[in-house]
Design an enzyme around this catalytic site. Structure first.
Site, PDB file in Angstrom:
ATOM      1  N   ARG A 137       0.823  -1.209   0.000  1.00 46.31           N
ATOM      2  CA  ARG A 137       0.000   0.000   0.000  1.00 46.31           C
ATOM      3  C   ARG A 137       0.859   1.262   0.000  1.00 46.31           C
ATOM      4  O   ARG A 137       0.476   2.281   0.591  1.00 46.31           O
ATOM      5  CB  ARG A 137      -0.981   0.014   1.173  1.00 46.31           C
ATOM      6  CG  ARG A 137      -2.051  -1.068   1.080  1.00 46.31           C
ATOM      7  CD  ARG A 137      -3.064  -0.960   2.200  1.00 46.31           C
ATOM      8  NE  ARG A 137      -3.997  -2.086   2.189  1.00 46.31           N
ATOM      9  CZ  ARG A 137      -4.630  -2.540   3.265  1.00 46.31           C
ATOM     10  NH1 ARG A 137      -4.445  -1.961   4.430  1.00 46.31           N
ATOM     11  NH2 ARG A 137      -5.459  -3.551   3.175  1.00 46.31           N
ATOM     12  N   ASP A 168      -6.759  -3.330  -6.926  1.00 46.56           N
ATOM     13  CA  ASP A 168      -7.450  -3.849  -5.751  1.00 46.56           C
ATOM     14  C   ASP A 168      -7.782  -5.299  -6.034  1.00 46.56           C
ATOM     15  O   ASP A 168      -7.966  -5.692  -7.199  1.00 46.56           O
ATOM     16  CB  ASP A 168      -8.730  -3.056  -5.473  1.00 46.56           C
ATOM     17  CG  ASP A 168      -9.361  -3.450  -4.143  1.00 46.56           C
ATOM     18  OD1 ASP A 168      -9.005  -2.818  -3.123  1.00 46.56           O
ATOM     19  OD2 ASP A 168     -10.152  -4.409  -4.107  1.00 46.56           O
ATOM     20  N   TYR A 177     -14.815 -12.682   0.209  1.00 46.41           N
ATOM     21  CA  TYR A 177     -15.633 -11.510  -0.135  1.00 46.41           C
ATOM     22  C   TYR A 177     -16.899 -11.933  -0.887  1.00 46.41           C
ATOM     23  O   TYR A 177     -17.991 -11.405  -0.638  1.00 46.41           O
ATOM     24  CB  TYR A 177     -14.833 -10.536  -0.988  1.00 46.41           C
ATOM     25  CG  TYR A 177     -13.898  -9.668  -0.191  1.00 46.41           C
ATOM     26  CD1 TYR A 177     -14.387  -8.709   0.702  1.00 46.41           C
ATOM     27  CD2 TYR A 177     -12.521  -9.783  -0.315  1.00 46.41           C
ATOM     28  CE1 TYR A 177     -13.530  -7.897   1.434  1.00 46.41           C
ATOM     29  CE2 TYR A 177     -11.651  -8.973   0.415  1.00 46.41           C
ATOM     30  CZ  TYR A 177     -12.164  -8.041   1.287  1.00 46.41           C
ATOM     31  OH  TYR A 177     -11.315  -7.246   2.014  1.00 46.41           O
ATOM     32  N   ARG A 203      -3.392   6.460   0.098  1.00 48.75           N
ATOM     33  CA  ARG A 203      -3.910   7.533   0.938  1.00 48.75           C
ATOM     34  C   ARG A 203      -2.871   8.235   1.802  1.00 48.75           C
ATOM     35  O   ARG A 203      -3.147   9.319   2.330  1.00 48.75           O
ATOM     36  CB  ARG A 203      -5.024   6.971   1.826  1.00 48.75           C
ATOM     37  CG  ARG A 203      -6.261   6.551   1.040  1.00 48.75           C
ATOM     38  CD  ARG A 203      -7.255   5.819   1.913  1.00 48.75           C
ATOM     39  NE  ARG A 203      -6.712   4.562   2.408  1.00 48.75           N
ATOM     40  CZ  ARG A 203      -7.327   3.791   3.300  1.00 48.75           C
ATOM     41  NH1 ARG A 203      -8.482   4.168   3.810  1.00 48.75           N
ATOM     42  NH2 ARG A 203      -6.775   2.652   3.687  1.00 48.75           N
ATOM     43  N   ARG A 260      -6.998  11.764  -6.828  1.00 46.81           N
ATOM     44  CA  ARG A 260      -8.210  10.953  -6.722  1.00 46.81           C
ATOM     45  C   ARG A 260      -9.481  11.776  -6.518  1.00 46.81           C
ATOM     46  O   ARG A 260     -10.578  11.192  -6.490  1.00 46.81           O
ATOM     47  CB  ARG A 260      -8.064   9.974  -5.543  1.00 46.81           C
ATOM     48  CG  ARG A 260      -7.412   8.641  -5.854  1.00 46.81           C
ATOM     49  CD  ARG A 260      -8.311   7.691  -6.623  1.00 46.81           C
ATOM     50  NE  ARG A 260      -9.648   7.612  -6.067  1.00 46.81           N
ATOM     51  CZ  ARG A 260      -9.963   6.880  -4.993  1.00 46.81           C
ATOM     52  NH1 ARG A 260      -9.057   6.191  -4.374  1.00 46.81           N
ATOM     53  NH2 ARG A 260     -11.213   6.851  -4.558  1.00 46.81           N
TER      54      ARG A 260
END
Length: 351
Positions: free
Chosen positions: A32, A81, A156, A36, A45
């Site tokens: 990552r 992702d 998921y 962010r 973004r």
């Protein structure tokens, strides 16, 4: 021509370490690392949903390159992702801010699984273009391809979204083994196609993330999951790229996860690297495992921890410095840059 073939990345510190050699500096990248924690990412973004950014080749490439430019890390990891290949295969899934991947409807029966379609090659065009753009900019810095492992994708799909215990998925595994096998076989081929597309477009290594497999016993993993993870990486076994495998809370599964045929094992921050190496045998290159919680600690505390991780990594044939999980979004980017400089300092190699 592929960067491993034309010489751009074959002798890079990362690829040498992944192949069991020890370069003169400790290679480092961060799970990552794109995202962010970077103000330039947040600016880019604005007004764009996560999956839309992943499927825009220009955006995905720029986001992948940002941390390489800023931190001087030894690899880019393609911005994506784990649910991107699900979306490309026609699954109704979106990433909800503050929650994570959410499906339009969970898949819990044989009839549900029968509705799944294969991932068609044409659907992968945004990925191959994004990878090709990135590789062209990276030069001698390798790009790592990325995908979620079949169990984590299935978790998921069955749960319908994030879950703390993946109870429905683990129940399906035992209650309806035929449906479970069909679901994981589909997920393995989707993941495999996603990885293969990235390698053919120029990725020099791949990492298979089994984020939630730590919820399984060794017996369940080996009998109900490992064959499908092996099926996934078989899609790239003829391409000659190193394969890294990583999961969270997988200290008891390390040997079984390595046995599916991968080259490098990622280790989370729960298990010291020298202990992991003892479990795996010193010939297996390791990746990890700075504790993400310490990124916000005072520098002397973090520095001592990083040097300890590097020292414990000497128990393995080679070591790529990374985190024990992903970069927290509130991380000061300058701290990551400082870690890279520390890892690249001669003392970090020869101490």
């Amino acid at each position: 021509m592929h960067p491993l073939i034309d010489g751009r990345t074959a002798d890079s510190p990362l690829i040498r370490a992944y192949r069991g050699d020890r370069p003169s500096t400790t290679p480092v990248w961060f799970m990552r690392q794109a995202g962010r924690s970077l103000p330039e990412y947040r600016a880019l973004r604005v007004g764009t949903k996560m999956l839309d950014a992943c499927l825009d080749p220009e955006l995905s490439s720029e986001i992948t390159l940002q941390p390489v430019r800023r931190h001087g890390v030894d690899a880019g990891i393609f911005f994506s992702d784990i649910v991107v290949p699900l979306r490309l295969a026609g699954v109704d899934v979106d990433i909800v801010p503050g929650r994570g991947p959410v499906l339009g409807a969970p898949l819990r029966t044989a009839a549900d699984v029968a509705t799944l379609r294969p991932l068609e090659p044409d659907a992968l065009a945004p990925i191959t273009e994004g990878v090709a753009r990135t590789v062209a900019e990276l030069g001698n810095t390798p790009l790592i391809g990325f995908a979620g492992a079949p169990f984590t994708l299935a978790a998921y799909l069955v749960e319908g979204g994030p879950s703390k215990d993946h109870l429905r998925a683990r129940t399906l595994m035992h209650a309806d083994p035929a449906t479970w096998d069909a679901l994981l076989s589909w997920a393995a081929d989707v993941t495999g196609a996603f990885l293969r597309a990235q390698v053919l477009a120029g990725a020099s290594a791949v990492q298979l993330f089994d984020s939630w497999v730590g919820s399984l016993s060794v017996a369940d993993y080996e009998s109900r999951v490992a064959p499908f993870s092996r099926q996934a990486i078989a899609h790239v076994s003829d391409l000659g790229v190193p394969v890294v495998h990583f999961g969270v809370g997988t200290g008891e599964l390390l040997r079984s996860m390595h046995a599916i045929g991968v080259d490098v094992m990622g280790v989370d921050d729960r298990l010291p690297l020298d202990t992991a190496s003892a479990r795996l045998g010193s010939a297996v290159p390791l990746q990890g495992n700075i504790n993400p919680a310490l990124l916000a600690a005072p520098w002397p505390v973090l520095e001592a921890h990083v040097l300890d991780v590097i020292e414990r990594g000497r128990a393995a044939s080679a070591h790529v410095l990374n985190l024990g999980h992903g970069v927290p979004p509130e991380t000061d980017p300058d701290v990551l840059t400082r870690i890279v400089r520390l890892a690249h300092a001669p003392a970090a190699v020869h101490a």
